[in-house]
Write a protein that holds these residues in place. Structure first.
Motif, short mmCIF file in Angstrom:
data_model
loop_
_atom_site.label_atom_id
_atom_site.label_comp_id
_atom_site.label_asym_id
_atom_site.label_seq_id
_atom_site.Cartn_x
_atom_site.Cartn_y
_atom_site.Cartn_z
N SER A 3 0.85 -1.18 0.00
CA SER A 3 0.00 0.00 0.00
C SER A 3 0.89 1.24 0.00
CB SER A 3 -0.92 -0.01 1.23
OG SER A 3 -1.43 1.27 1.49
N ASP A 25 -1.21 12.31 11.59
CA ASP A 25 -2.27 11.33 11.42
C ASP A 25 -2.65 10.76 12.79
OD1 ASP A 25 -3.65 9.11 9.56
OD2 ASP A 25 -2.57 8.08 11.18
N ASP A 71 -0.02 4.16 0.60
CA ASP A 71 -0.40 4.96 1.77
C ASP A 71 0.38 4.52 3.00
OD1 ASP A 71 -2.22 6.84 3.24
OD2 ASP A 71 -2.86 4.97 4.19
N GLU A 82 4.00 5.63 2.74
CA GLU A 82 4.11 7.06 3.01
C GLU A 82 4.00 7.34 4.50
OE1 GLU A 82 4.91 10.89 2.42
OE2 GLU A 82 5.03 9.32 0.90
N LYS A 83 3.05 6.65 5.16
CA LYS A 83 2.90 6.82 6.61
C LYS A 83 4.12 6.30 7.37
CE LYS A 83 -2.14 6.93 7.01
NZ LYS A 83 -3.35 6.24 7.51
#
Length: 301
Positions: A58, A246, A60, A63-64
């Protein structure tokens, strides 16, 4: 959620008491405790880390993971600077212990079990990323705090430590969507699942070694416990709020920083001639108090 947090902390505490009992009754010898500790850091923890990266690729999550890595660097640099201010008035031998215990949490033996119990494998995933800079700082800046000089040899050793190697392997498996054969993955997951109970038993065995007499005397252990268990988590929360972090990453980072003082604080204090008694007592007291503060911090989040 509240009851789940309290139940998880009670469960971990009860397992820790098993370790205290086993060591006190000599069912678990001092040598066996050290062997279990090595087994955990070199076998079960790497298995837990690698199995926690068993996700479909993923962008995402990648990136996280990068963001979490950056958060960890920022937080530890701030803690290194702030700890100098908060401990400057104390004697040198005590100051070393206070700074180390303030900066570095017990994110291995206690952090991973708590993250897994609250967030599952995803908590381990991001926790492992957060702990890469943690380990590098601990075995470089942490040792420099005790010795007052650079120790590049130790830094080289930490870069090839089993937890970091397992994290890198896990990232490779995740990034290239490598599917481990079912028997291998299952065996690795089962061995990795031993990390939580084994880590709490080891912590209990370590705590049982400390003499009850004089453990609770003096104010320094309560000061460092306040810094480690209350001030540092809320400072971390403030930093990440400013960075508009986040929510999940923020929760994981704050919970890691809400752990008690790293057990290594007392090991290094003995090795480098700092206040060993203060270090051992700080680990003990902060671990005991954390059974109350960790649920409080998690519920606050």
């Amino acid at each position: 959620m509240k009851n789940n947090i309290i139940n998880q902390v009670i469960i971990l505490s009860l397992i820790m008491i098993v370790g205290v009992y086993a060591r006190k009754k000599d069912i678990l010898s001092k040598e066996a405790s050290k062997s279990f500790s090595n087994f955990l850091t070199n076998v079960t923890l790497p298995c837990l880390l690698i199995s926690s990266f068993n996700y479909s690729y993923s962008q995402d999550m990648i990136e996280k993971a990068r963001i979490m890595f950056a958060y960890s660097i920022i937080i530890h640099i701030v803690l290194i600077l702030v700890s100098r201010v908060l401990t400057f008035k104390y004697p040198e031998n005590s100051k070393k212990v206070l700074r180390f215990a303030t900066i570095f949490s017990n994110c291995g033996f206690m952090g991973y079990p708590v993250l897994e119990s609250l967030f599952g494998k995803i908590g381990i995933f991001y926790g492992a990323i957060f702990n890469i800079p943690f380990n590098i700082f601990m075995f470089s800046i942490g040792i420099m705090i005790y010795t007052g000089k650079k120790d590049l040899k130790t830094l080289k050793e930490v870069l090839v430590n089993s937890a970091i190697i397992a994290t890198i392997l896990g990232l490779i498996i995740f990034s290239f969507s490598i599917k481990l054969p079912y028997p291998l993955f299952t065996a690795m997951s089962i061995v990795g699942s031993m990390t939580t109970p084994l880590s709490m038993i080891i912590v209990g065995a370590m705590l049982s070694e400390i003499r009850v007499k004089d453990i609770f005397s003096g104010t320094l252990v309560y000061y460092v416990s306040f810094l480690r268990l209350i001030a540092v988590p809320f400072l971390t929360l403030g930093i990440l709020k400013l960075l508009n972090a986040d929510k999940l990453l923020m929760q994981i980072a704050v919970i890691i920083e809400a752990m008690p003082a790293a057990v290594l604080a007392s090991v290094l204090a003995e090795k480098y001639g700092a206040d060993t008694a203060l270090a051992s007592r700080s680990v003990f007291i902060s671990t005991i108090i954390s059974m109350i503060t960790i649920p409080f911090i998690v519920m606050f989040l």
